[in-house]
Design an enzyme around this catalytic site. Sequence first.
Site, PDB file in Angstrom:
ATOM      1  N   ASP A   1     -13.007   6.071  -2.254  1.00 21.61           N
ATOM      2  CA  ASP A   1     -11.838   5.818  -3.076  1.00 21.61           C
ATOM      3  C   ASP A   1     -10.593   6.108  -2.241  1.00 21.61           C
ATOM      4  O   ASP A   1     -10.497   7.166  -1.601  1.00 21.61           O
ATOM      5  CB  ASP A   1     -11.854   6.710  -4.328  1.00 21.61           C
ATOM      6  CG  ASP A   1     -10.791   6.310  -5.339  1.00 21.61           C
ATOM      7  OD1 ASP A   1     -11.090   5.474  -6.199  1.00 21.61           O
ATOM      8  OD2 ASP A   1      -9.658   6.837  -5.250  1.00 21.61           O
TER       9      ASP A   1
ATOM     10  N   ASN B   1       1.101   1.483  -4.090  1.00 20.47           N
ATOM     11  CA  ASN B   1       1.623   0.330  -4.830  1.00 20.47           C
ATOM     12  C   ASN B   1       3.050   0.560  -5.318  1.00 20.47           C
ATOM     13  O   ASN B   1       3.900  -0.335  -5.252  1.00 20.47           O
ATOM     14  CB  ASN B   1       0.719   0.019  -6.024  1.00 20.47           C
ATOM     15  CG  ASN B   1      -0.488  -0.827  -5.641  1.00 20.47           C
ATOM     16  OD1 ASN B   1      -0.437  -1.616  -4.712  1.00 20.47           O
ATOM     17  ND2 ASN B   1      -1.580  -0.644  -6.363  1.00 20.47           N
TER      18      ASN B   1
ATOM     19  N   ASP C   1      -2.324  -4.705  -1.398  1.00 24.46           N
ATOM     20  CA  ASP C   1      -3.398  -5.671  -1.114  1.00 24.46           C
ATOM     21  C   ASP C   1      -3.807  -5.605   0.352  1.00 24.46           C
ATOM     22  O   ASP C   1      -4.996  -5.711   0.681  1.00 24.46           O
ATOM     23  CB  ASP C   1      -2.937  -7.085  -1.465  1.00 24.46           C
ATOM     24  CG  ASP C   1      -2.845  -7.318  -2.967  1.00 24.46           C
ATOM     25  OD1 ASP C   1      -3.353  -6.473  -3.735  1.00 24.46           O
ATOM     26  OD2 ASP C   1      -2.252  -8.340  -3.360  1.00 24.46           O
TER      27      ASP C   1
ATOM     28  N   GLU D   1      -9.333   0.584  -6.351  1.00 21.67           N
ATOM     29  CA  GLU D   1      -9.404   1.076  -4.966  1.00 21.67           C
ATOM     30  C   GLU D   1     -10.751   1.703  -4.635  1.00 21.67           C
ATOM     31  O   GLU D   1     -10.874   2.457  -3.675  1.00 21.67           O
ATOM     32  CB  GLU D   1      -8.281   2.090  -4.714  1.00 21.67           C
ATOM     33  CG  GLU D   1      -8.360   3.370  -5.549  1.00 21.67           C
ATOM     34  CD  GLU D   1      -7.632   3.271  -6.892  1.00 21.67           C
ATOM     35  OE1 GLU D   1      -7.186   4.316  -7.387  1.00 21.67           O
ATOM     36  OE2 GLU D   1      -7.527   2.157  -7.437  1.00 21.67           O
TER      37      GLU D   1
END
Length: 351
Positions: free
Chosen positions: A230, A238, A247, A273
């Site tokens: 993770d 973000n 991305d 993620e």
Amino acid sequence: MRDQRFLSWVAAGYIIPSLALSAQSLMTNAQLADWSVVIATFYLFGSWAVAQGMAVRNGSHAHPCIALLIAAITLALLFYFSHIDDRLWFRIVILNAGIALVQLLAVRSLFARPTPEDLSERVLNISYSVSIAYTLARPLVVYSFVPAVDMDNLTRSNLWLLMLATSVLLCLWFALVVFAITVRDILLKVSDERYRDSLTLLLNRRGFFESAKIFMSQPGDQRYFLLVCDIDHFKHINDNWGHLEGDQVLQVVSRTLLTNVRGGDLVARFGGEEFVMLMKGNNMTDASSLAERIRYQLEQTTFSHSAEKVTGSFGLVEVNSLQDLPAAIGRADALLYQAKNAGRNQICVTA
């Protein structure tokens, strides 16, 4: 997926010569001489279009400049032996040689790759090679079975009709093979869209479990290990860098995972993620070393819009069987959260 532009080239390679073949089948020797250059132009372009399609399918091209040179020489010779010194036999040899040379421009691309394991791909390559061989053999057939005194009657002979029919059958066979491969490619694409994550091109959750059924059913005494990863502080990435940068992070992480597994091991994005890897291994020590290599590579990666490091937290467990896989994912998730709570950027391994 192979480059699907090859279909457009192959279609052009069929449509254009078909016009010449239809006209040629109705012509006398005299008419063949008058129209030889025009008919040959159609054949040569069609041959190059198919060659280009085959080359494009294999990630190459059929050298248009060389094809143009071959066509120019072929057409010049045909003009001479039809309008200056009318010789049907020479025209047959010249045209077939020109077509074969153009077709050969794609052969290198067929053998530049390893022999395809897929049967349909092998059939396609063999069919194309047979087509070239037949083109080269046609002048020999005419020379062997048509006496010089009967050459003027060639277009009215049964042999001529047989050769035209053989050409049509070979073309139909090649078209059937292309159609079958196209259907196969469409089905594979649909399957990919169903079982793969569109951003990273990794397996999605559904694809992972479907692939695991095959992966873990292989014969032999295998040990399997599951690594869950993770990305740390992904919401922060973000919020501060933007979703496009987020991305990019996901794509870099996916490439890092892929470059560290062996062929056949499974790598999936479960959503957000979180990534999952299912791999064969000798023991937990080897699996831990691989996980540490991935963790270190991520830590050393710097992204374009920030000097901030991207790290990941990991949970690693051994999977006892296919039936144990869902429970193993739960155990690995629990270890991953232990790694998060212990400060992130580390690996927790089952006891």
